[in-house]
Design a protein around this motif. Structure first.
Motif, PDB file in Angstrom:
ATOM      1  N   ILE A 143       0.765  -1.158   0.031  1.00 16.64           N
ATOM      2  CA  ILE A 143      -0.052   0.050   0.029  1.00 16.64           C
ATOM      3  C   ILE A 143       0.915   1.341   0.014  1.00 16.64           C
ATOM      4  O   ILE A 143       1.873   1.344   0.821  1.00 16.64           O
ATOM      5  CB  ILE A 143      -0.975   0.053   1.174  1.00 16.64           C
ATOM      6  CG1 ILE A 143      -1.930  -1.081   0.984  1.00 16.64           C
ATOM      7  CG2 ILE A 143      -1.551   1.347   1.360  1.00 16.64           C
ATOM      8  CD1 ILE A 143      -2.888  -0.929  -0.060  1.00 16.64           C
ATOM      9  N   GLY A 144       0.520   2.112  -0.755  1.00 14.99           N
ATOM     10  CA  GLY A 144       1.431   3.389  -1.003  1.00 14.99           C
ATOM     11  C   GLY A 144       0.595   4.368   0.016  1.00 14.99           C
ATOM     12  O   GLY A 144      -0.070   4.272   0.776  1.00 14.99           O
ATOM     13  N   ARG A 145       1.210   5.668  -0.154  1.00 10.33           N
ATOM     14  CA  ARG A 145       0.458   6.787   0.608  1.00 10.33           C
ATOM     15  C   ARG A 145      -0.904   7.219   0.225  1.00 10.33           C
ATOM     16  O   ARG A 145      -1.670   7.462   1.302  1.00 10.33           O
ATOM     17  CB  ARG A 145       1.351   8.169   0.350  1.00 10.33           C
ATOM     18  CG  ARG A 145       2.843   8.032   0.769  1.00 10.33           C
ATOM     19  CD  ARG A 145       3.715   9.365   0.497  1.00 10.33           C
ATOM     20  NE  ARG A 145       3.046  10.257   1.079  1.00 10.33           N
ATOM     21  CZ  ARG A 145       3.442  11.768   0.754  1.00 10.33           C
ATOM     22  NH1 ARG A 145       4.298  11.956  -0.127  1.00 10.33           N
ATOM     23  NH2 ARG A 145       2.679  12.771   1.359  1.00 10.33           N
ATOM     24  N   GLU A 146      -1.406   6.883  -0.935  1.00  5.96           N
ATOM     25  CA  GLU A 146      -2.761   7.391  -1.336  1.00  5.96           C
ATOM     26  C   GLU A 146      -3.457   6.168  -2.056  1.00  5.96           C
ATOM     27  O   GLU A 146      -3.697   6.341  -3.381  1.00  5.96           O
ATOM     28  CB  GLU A 146      -2.867   8.836  -2.146  1.00  5.96           C
ATOM     29  CG  GLU A 146      -2.200   9.668  -1.363  1.00  5.96           C
ATOM     30  CD  GLU A 146      -2.319  11.077  -2.151  1.00  5.96           C
ATOM     31  OE1 GLU A 146      -2.460  10.944  -3.362  1.00  5.96           O
ATOM     32  OE2 GLU A 146      -2.054  12.205  -1.493  1.00  5.96           O
ATOM     33  N   PRO A 147      -3.769   5.073  -1.482  1.00  4.91           N
ATOM     34  CA  PRO A 147      -4.409   3.901  -2.279  1.00  4.91           C
ATOM     35  C   PRO A 147      -5.837   4.130  -2.699  1.00  4.91           C
ATOM     36  O   PRO A 147      -6.338   5.207  -2.136  1.00  4.91           O
ATOM     37  CB  PRO A 147      -4.350   2.889  -1.101  1.00  4.91           C
ATOM     38  CG  PRO A 147      -4.300   3.511   0.157  1.00  4.91           C
ATOM     39  CD  PRO A 147      -3.673   4.790  -0.063  1.00  4.91           C
ATOM     40  N   LEU A 148      -6.074   3.682  -3.853  1.00  7.04           N
ATOM     41  CA  LEU A 148      -7.384   3.885  -4.574  1.00  7.04           C
ATOM     42  C   LEU A 148      -8.210   2.386  -4.287  1.00  7.04           C
ATOM     43  O   LEU A 148      -7.608   1.452  -4.586  1.00  7.04           O
ATOM     44  CB  LEU A 148      -6.980   3.959  -6.082  1.00  7.04           C
ATOM     45  CG  LEU A 148      -8.294   4.392  -6.990  1.00  7.04           C
ATOM     46  CD1 LEU A 148      -7.811   5.466  -7.863  1.00  7.04           C
ATOM     47  CD2 LEU A 148      -8.706   3.315  -7.597  1.00  7.04           C
ATOM     48  N   ILE A 149      -9.590   2.662  -4.344  1.00  5.49           N
ATOM     49  CA  ILE A 149     -10.450   1.582  -4.180  1.00  5.49           C
ATOM     50  C   ILE A 149     -11.601   1.742  -5.188  1.00  5.49           C
ATOM     51  O   ILE A 149     -12.170   2.784  -5.429  1.00  5.49           O
ATOM     52  CB  ILE A 149     -10.856   1.130  -2.584  1.00  5.49           C
ATOM     53  CG1 ILE A 149     -11.851   0.019  -2.544  1.00  5.49           C
ATOM     54  CG2 ILE A 149     -11.743   2.375  -2.092  1.00  5.49           C
ATOM     55  CD1 ILE A 149     -11.948  -0.336  -1.131  1.00  5.49           C
ATOM     56  N   GLY A 150     -12.025   0.581  -5.771  1.00  8.01           N
ATOM     57  CA  GLY A 150     -13.076   0.555  -6.631  1.00  8.01           C
ATOM     58  C   GLY A 150     -13.846  -0.823  -6.379  1.00  8.01           C
ATOM     59  O   GLY A 150     -13.582  -1.579  -5.765  1.00  8.01           O
ATOM     60  N   PHE A 151     -15.163  -0.600  -6.956  1.00 13.31           N
ATOM     61  CA  PHE A 151     -16.287  -1.773  -6.755  1.00 13.31           C
ATOM     62  C   PHE A 151     -16.816  -1.909  -8.216  1.00 13.31           C
ATOM     63  O   PHE A 151     -17.027  -1.231  -8.952  1.00 13.31           O
ATOM     64  CB  PHE A 151     -17.376  -1.351  -5.926  1.00 13.31           C
ATOM     65  CG  PHE A 151     -18.453  -2.488  -5.643  1.00 13.31           C
ATOM     66  CD1 PHE A 151     -18.098  -3.658  -5.327  1.00 13.31           C
ATOM     67  CD2 PHE A 151     -19.686  -1.926  -5.950  1.00 13.31           C
ATOM     68  CE1 PHE A 151     -19.045  -4.550  -5.141  1.00 13.31           C
ATOM     69  CE2 PHE A 151     -20.667  -3.188  -5.641  1.00 13.31           C
ATOM     70  CZ  PHE A 151     -20.346  -4.075  -5.357  1.00 13.31           C
ATOM     71  N   ILE A 152     -16.605  -3.506  -8.388  1.00 13.46           N
ATOM     72  CA  ILE A 152     -17.505  -3.885  -9.706  1.00 13.46           C
ATOM     73  C   ILE A 152     -18.683  -4.506  -9.343  1.00 13.46           C
ATOM     74  O   ILE A 152     -18.745  -5.596  -8.866  1.00 13.46           O
ATOM     75  CB  ILE A 152     -16.336  -4.944 -10.316  1.00 13.46           C
ATOM     76  CG1 ILE A 152     -14.862  -4.363 -10.585  1.00 13.46           C
ATOM     77  CG2 ILE A 152     -16.774  -5.167 -11.736  1.00 13.46           C
ATOM     78  CD1 ILE A 152     -13.870  -5.441 -10.864  1.00 13.46           C
ATOM     79  N   PRO A 153     -19.734  -3.826  -9.580  1.00  9.41           N
ATOM     80  CA  PRO A 153     -21.284  -4.289  -9.029  1.00  9.41           C
ATOM     81  C   PRO A 153     -21.393  -5.733  -9.691  1.00  9.41           C
ATOM     82  O   PRO A 153     -21.826  -6.511  -8.920  1.00  9.41           O
ATOM     83  CB  PRO A 153     -22.122  -3.290  -9.838  1.00  9.41           C
ATOM     84  CG  PRO A 153     -21.383  -1.852  -9.824  1.00  9.41           C
ATOM     85  CD  PRO A 153     -19.933  -2.631 -10.274  1.00  9.41           C
ATOM     86  N   HIS A 154     -21.314  -5.941 -11.100  1.00  6.18           N
ATOM     87  CA  HIS A 154     -21.977  -7.208 -11.777  1.00  6.18           C
ATOM     88  C   HIS A 154     -20.954  -8.281 -11.058  1.00  6.18           C
ATOM     89  O   HIS A 154     -21.431  -9.560 -11.397  1.00  6.18           O
ATOM     90  CB  HIS A 154     -21.773  -7.008 -13.095  1.00  6.18           C
ATOM     91  CG  HIS A 154     -20.480  -6.819 -13.693  1.00  6.18           C
ATOM     92  ND1 HIS A 154     -19.923  -5.653 -13.984  1.00  6.18           N
ATOM     93  CD2 HIS A 154     -19.807  -7.649 -14.511  1.00  6.18           C
ATOM     94  CE1 HIS A 154     -18.824  -5.905 -14.630  1.00  6.18           C
ATOM     95  NE2 HIS A 154     -18.455  -6.933 -15.014  1.00  6.18           N
TER      96      HIS A 154
END
Length: 222
Positions: A143-154
């Motif tokens: 993990i870096g200083r500013e991690p990114l998260i996303g969601f794949i609904p289907h």
């Protein structure tokens, strides 16, 4: 800012003068609109969360009658029920976020990421979904200083990218809510720039304007 319980809530606010210069900054304050009047923010209608603690509000999110307030070091869950008596329901040390892109709403609750793990709150329970799945030292190294998260609904999947504003490592972790398992994709997304995640109306995931997330194929499982 977020709309919840028919009100607009805005955190980490500033007052401006006639030249649009910020005269007063309130990094701990959340100002709220009257119900159904999202363009009106009365100066005297506000909440303050842990004033002068050396921290600042990074992101607001909502779930039913709960307002989640994310600071860098802390996360607060505030009950904002219809009776108008807002109060802090719980506070959680060391699980704040460093960037707005580190928080995402899913069909089962709110998820966020930091160097200690990936947390999911469903309105009642708060769990760290890397526990007993991914070694904590391995996670901190990734993990870096500013991690990114996303969601794949289907696909009912979360994905984590180590850094929202850097291209040093394009690999990503994927969590499947159906199998409750993690996998790591070492091939990355195949694009250079990143932004916060936006889910389009057809549930296709938009990433810097490109619908690319339906092509994720994890290469190893955990």
């Amino acid at each position: 800012a977020i709309v919840a319980m028919d009100q607009l809530w805005a955190g980490n606010i500033g007052e401006v003068d006639s030249n649009n210069g910020i005269t007063n900054r309130f990094s701990d304050r959340i100002i709220q609109s009257p119900r159904g009047r999202f363009d009106v923010l009365p100066r005297e209608s506000f909440l303050e969360v842990a004033v002068n603690d050396g921290d600042e509000i990074i992101k607001l999110e909502s779930l039913a009658d709960k307002l989640l307030v994310f600071k860098k070091k802390m996360t607060y869950i505030i009950n904002i029920g219809k009776d108008g008596s807002e109060y802090i329901e719980s506070e959680h040390k060391f699980i704040g976020v460093s960037h707005p892109a580190s928080v995402i709403k899913t069909e089962g609750g709110i998820a966020w990421v930091n160097s200690r793990g990936v947390f999911v709150y469903d309105g009642q329970n708060l769990v760290n979904i890397i526990d007993n799945k991914i070694n904590s030292d391995e996670w901190r190294q990734y993990i870096g200083r500013e991690p990114l998260i996303g969601f794949i609904p289907h696909k009912k999947q979360l994905f984590i990218i180590r850094e929202a504003s850097s291209n040093l490592d394009s690999s990503l972790y994927v969590y499947d809510f159906q199998t409750k398992s993690w996998s790591r994709n070492i091939g990355g997304m195949g694009i250079d720039s990143k932004s916060n995640i936006v889910n389009a109306q057809d549930t296709t995931e938009a990433y810097d304007g490109s619908a690319v997330y339906s092509t994720i194929k994890p290469s190893s499982s955990t």
